[in-house]
Scaffold this motif. Structure first.
Motif, short mmCIF file in Angstrom:
data_model
loop_
_atom_site.label_atom_id
_atom_site.label_comp_id
_atom_site.label_asym_id
_atom_site.label_seq_id
_atom_site.Cartn_x
_atom_site.Cartn_y
_atom_site.Cartn_z
N LEU A 1 -39.98 37.09 50.10
CA LEU A 1 -39.25 38.05 49.27
C LEU A 1 -38.25 37.34 48.36
O LEU A 1 -38.06 37.72 47.21
N LEU A 2 -37.64 36.28 48.90
CA LEU A 2 -36.69 35.54 48.08
C LEU A 2 -37.40 34.94 46.87
O LEU A 2 -36.94 35.06 45.74
N GLU A 3 -38.56 34.33 47.12
CA GLU A 3 -39.32 33.73 46.01
C GLU A 3 -39.67 34.78 44.96
O GLU A 3 -39.51 34.57 43.77
N ASN A 4 -40.11 35.93 45.46
CA ASN A 4 -40.48 37.02 44.57
C ASN A 4 -39.32 37.48 43.71
O ASN A 4 -39.45 37.68 42.51
N GLU A 5 -38.19 37.63 44.36
CA GLU A 5 -37.01 38.13 43.63
C GLU A 5 -36.48 37.08 42.66
O GLU A 5 -35.95 37.42 41.61
N ILE A 6 -36.63 35.79 43.01
CA ILE A 6 -36.20 34.74 42.08
C ILE A 6 -37.04 34.86 40.80
O ILE A 6 -36.51 34.85 39.69
N ALA A 7 -38.35 35.03 41.00
CA ALA A 7 -39.24 35.12 39.83
C ALA A 7 -38.88 36.33 38.97
O ALA A 7 -38.80 36.24 37.74
N LYS A 8 -38.63 37.46 39.62
CA LYS A 8 -38.29 38.68 38.88
C LYS A 8 -36.98 38.50 38.12
O LYS A 8 -36.86 38.88 36.96
N ALA A 9 -35.99 37.92 38.80
CA ALA A 9 -34.67 37.76 38.18
C ALA A 9 -34.78 36.82 36.97
O ALA A 9 -34.16 37.04 35.94
N GLN B 1 -37.40 36.32 35.15
CA GLN B 1 -38.12 37.02 34.09
C GLN B 1 -37.23 38.04 33.37
O GLN B 1 -37.25 38.15 32.15
N ASN B 2 -36.43 38.76 34.15
CA ASN B 2 -35.64 39.85 33.54
C ASN B 2 -34.24 39.43 33.14
O ASN B 2 -33.47 40.24 32.64
N GLY B 3 -33.91 38.18 33.41
CA GLY B 3 -32.56 37.72 33.06
C GLY B 3 -31.48 38.38 33.90
O GLY B 3 -30.36 38.60 33.45
N THR B 4 -31.82 38.72 35.15
CA THR B 4 -30.80 39.34 36.00
C THR B 4 -30.29 38.33 37.03
O THR B 4 -30.87 37.26 37.19
N LYS B 5 -29.24 38.73 37.73
CA LYS B 5 -28.65 37.81 38.71
C LYS B 5 -29.27 38.02 40.08
O LYS B 5 -29.82 39.08 40.37
N LEU B 6 -29.13 37.02 40.90
CA LEU B 6 -29.68 37.14 42.25
C LEU B 6 -28.82 36.30 43.19
O LEU B 6 -28.45 35.18 42.86
N GLY C 1 -28.55 31.99 41.83
CA GLY C 1 -29.26 31.17 40.84
C GLY C 1 -30.66 31.70 40.68
O GLY C 1 -31.24 32.24 41.63
N THR C 2 -31.18 31.58 39.47
CA THR C 2 -32.54 32.06 39.27
C THR C 2 -33.43 30.94 38.74
O THR C 2 -34.61 31.13 38.53
N HIS C 3 -32.82 29.78 38.50
CA HIS C 3 -33.62 28.66 38.02
C HIS C 3 -34.09 27.80 39.17
O HIS C 3 -34.99 26.99 39.04
N GLU C 4 -33.45 27.99 40.32
CA GLU C 4 -33.77 27.15 41.46
C GLU C 4 -34.96 27.73 42.22
O GLU C 4 -35.30 28.89 42.07
N ASN C 5 -35.56 26.90 43.07
CA ASN C 5 -36.59 27.46 43.93
C ASN C 5 -35.95 27.97 45.23
O ASN C 5 -34.78 27.70 45.51
N ALA C 6 -36.76 28.71 45.99
CA ALA C 6 -36.23 29.36 47.17
C ALA C 6 -35.61 28.34 48.13
O ALA C 6 -34.55 28.58 48.71
#
Ligand code: GH3
Ligand code: MG
Length: 542
Positions: free
Chosen positions: A394-402, A404-409, A506-511
């Motif tokens: 789920l973390l990986e998924n949300e990182i990808a979504k964030a 893509q959408n320019g949102t924070k996570l 962070g959204t540029h990092e990997n899980a």
């Protein structure tokens, strides 16, 4: 991002403060009403919360809320400390303002990070216990978990209240307000006023014999506690009853090139309470799968461009959709062709024209089964939270979504402080109870959109989409403080438990990197003395 966009985003962010303040107002009003408008403390709280709402609403330019807050403050200001002044006209004005407030505060999405726990207007739990101090203890504990509980002194009051407002459950002494069976008799009379029984939790000073237990059970008694009520167990039971009610609707993806046929299926399923997504172009199936994450797929067998069987094969080639049931829908009634289609990754076959009831019940059964199988795969059996593997997924998924959408996570890791000592002092079962109580606590206080996992033994992990590191820290600190106040029952005594927490965003990092950072922050919190929330960037205090 343009400055206008930025302004909008900021406004959206601040509007959360207004809506959470509005919920506090609504909650105070509910409590005042529950006290039959008699408890001046709630009246005062209502007034203070309405004033604060006015301040926030004016600062963040939310006019509807501002108008309501003004109306409320005006009526409440006109009521001095003398409660006789709270006449019907004023009550009506208050109720009117509250209705308006509740209309403009309804949760559109469940994305409100700073919202109070999901207690608003939840049906109450009634407590009818002879020992008043114990009743208050239970109420306080229930409130920690976001339940609204009300205590009664007499059977008449309890019967009246239950008729007026059916409670979620009643916790009652078998001899409440009278002789040996008085409580059970009261319950019998309450149950006779309702079509469906209210689950009852009986408590008793003595270990009563089979006769009383049978009577209790026949009157709707689900549980029977004797001697001291184990608060942990009690809360678990109440959570079970309250969760037993509404299920999240099943999410069904319908793939059919005939628009009319697709609409028909959509109609039937929506009426049966499910959420659907329809695509008429089979080439869009992968996008729809990713965006909608269906729990079941229904697809036509023959479509232009590809067949349902080919599509099923492509879907099955992806690990994450391996267990999503696929149901074919077709006029095909050749059993051999049907069997062949199923061997290629389908789970069921419905022949057109299909009876709506049959369609809804097939999808429902498939959905239920898929959910329970999935739960075995992705959930931890003690707490019901996501397991380690699924949390990371789920973390990986949300990182990808964030990304893509320019949102924070933000990702958080929690670890209970000195848990070994708890096990050593009170035993493993009590340790397990602490784990369950923290998991319940997190579920109650976080948003539905957050993902909560049990990362390891006494370690938990939370994925908070659309949340900045700072907001996450504020929320988690609040949870940390409240959880530390919670009394953990152990036989006749009680103890308190704290946890430490590390957050990283962070959204540029990997899980993996985010996990490492949150873990580092967690150990900073531990080193700094525990019972704290730290973020990755903060330098260690040592
Ligand atoms: P710290 O504050 O540094 O985190 O100390 P701690 O005692 O919490 O940490 P430690 O790692 O020394 O001990 C963790 C204990 O958690 C050891 C293990 O027996 C216990 N534990 C792990 N899983 C479970 C479980 O499922 N149930 C119970 N009751 N205990 C568990
Ligand atoms: Mg620990």
């Amino acid at each position: 991002m343009s400055s206008e966009d930025q302004r909008d985003k900021l406004k959206q962010h601040f509007s959360k403060r207004v809506t959470s303040q509005a919920r506090i107002v609504l909650d105070n009003w509910q409590k005042l009403k529950d006290s039959d408008w008699a408890d001046m403390q709630w009246l005062n709280d209502l007034k203070e919360s309405a004033e604060k709402l006015g301040k926030f609403a004016s600062r963040f330019e939310m006019n509807q809320h501002l108008l309501v807050a003004k109306d409320l403050t005006n009526v409440l200001d006109s009521i001095q400390s003398d409660e006789t002044q709270l006449d019907d006209l004023k009550k009506e004005k208050i109720n009117k303002a509250i209705t308006a407030l509740s209309e403009c505060t309804q949760r559109k999405s469940d994305c409100d990070a700073s919202a109070a726990p999901r207690t608003f207007l939840r049906t109450p739990i009634y407590i009818a216990i002879n020992h008043k101090e114990n009743a208050q203890r239970i109420i306080k504990q229930l409130e920690f978990f976001g339940f609204r509980a009300i205590s009664f002194d007499t059977s008449d009051e309890l019967i009246k209240a239950a008729q007026h407002n059916k409670p979620e459950t009643i916790v009652i002494d078998v001899d409440f307000n009278g002789d040996k069976f008085a409580g059970i008799e009261t319950i019998k009379s309450i149950q006779s006023n309702h079509e469906t029984p209210i689950p009852i939790i009986y408590t008793s000073e003595d270990d009563d014999g089979i006769e009383i237990r049978l009577m209790a059970s026949r009157s709707g008694g689900e549980e029977f506690f004797h001697k001291v009520v184990d608060l942990g167990q009690l809360i678990e039971k109440i959570e079970e009853y309250t969760n037993a009610s509404p299920l999240d609707p099943y999410k069904v993806l319908v793939v059919d090139d005939s628009r009319a046929q697709a609409r028909y299926i959509e109609n039937v399923l929506t009426k049966a309470g499910m959420t659907t997504c329809v695509i008429t172009d089979p080439m869009q199936v992968l996008i729809a799968l990713n965006d909608f994450s269906p729990e079941i797929v229904i697809m036509d067998m023959y479509m232009p461009g590809c067949t349902g069987m080919e599509l099923a094969r492509v879907i099955r080639q992806q690990d994450k959709f391996h267990s999503v049931p696929i149901i074919y829908l077709s006029a095909e009634d050749d059993i051999n062709k049907q069997l062949h289609a199923m061997s290629l990754g389908g789970d069921d076959f419905l022949t057109k024209p299909i009876n709506p009831k049959h369609l809804a019940s097939t999808i429902h059964n498939r959905g239920r089964r898929a959910r329970s199988l999935l739960a075995l795969m992705i959930r931890d059996s003690l707490t019901g939270l996501y397991n380690h593997t699924h949390t990371l997924y789920l973390l990986e998924n949300e990182i990808a979504k964030a990304h893509q959408n320019g949102t924070k996570l933000t990702f958080a890791m929690l670890d209970i402080d000195f848990f070994k000592k708890i096990n050593d002092s009170y035993g493993h079962p009590i340790g397990d109870r602490v784990l369950k109580s923290l998991s319940l606590f997190l579920k109650q206080r976080l948003r539905k959109t957050d993902h909560i996992g049990r990362y390891g033994g006494e370690e938990f992990a939370i994925v908070l989409p659309n949340t900045s590191e700072n907001d996450a820290k504020i929320i988690l600190n609040e949870i940390r403080e409240k959880f530390a106040e919670l009394q953990q029952p152990a036989g006749n005594s009680e103890f308190h438990v704290t946890f430490s927490c590390g957050v990283a965003s962070g959204t540029h990092e990997n899980a993996q990197l985010i996990c490492e950072r949150a873990d580092n922050a967690l150990y900073d919190a531990k080193r700094a003395g525990r019972n704290a929330v730290r973020s990755y960037r903060e330098p260690s205090s040592q």
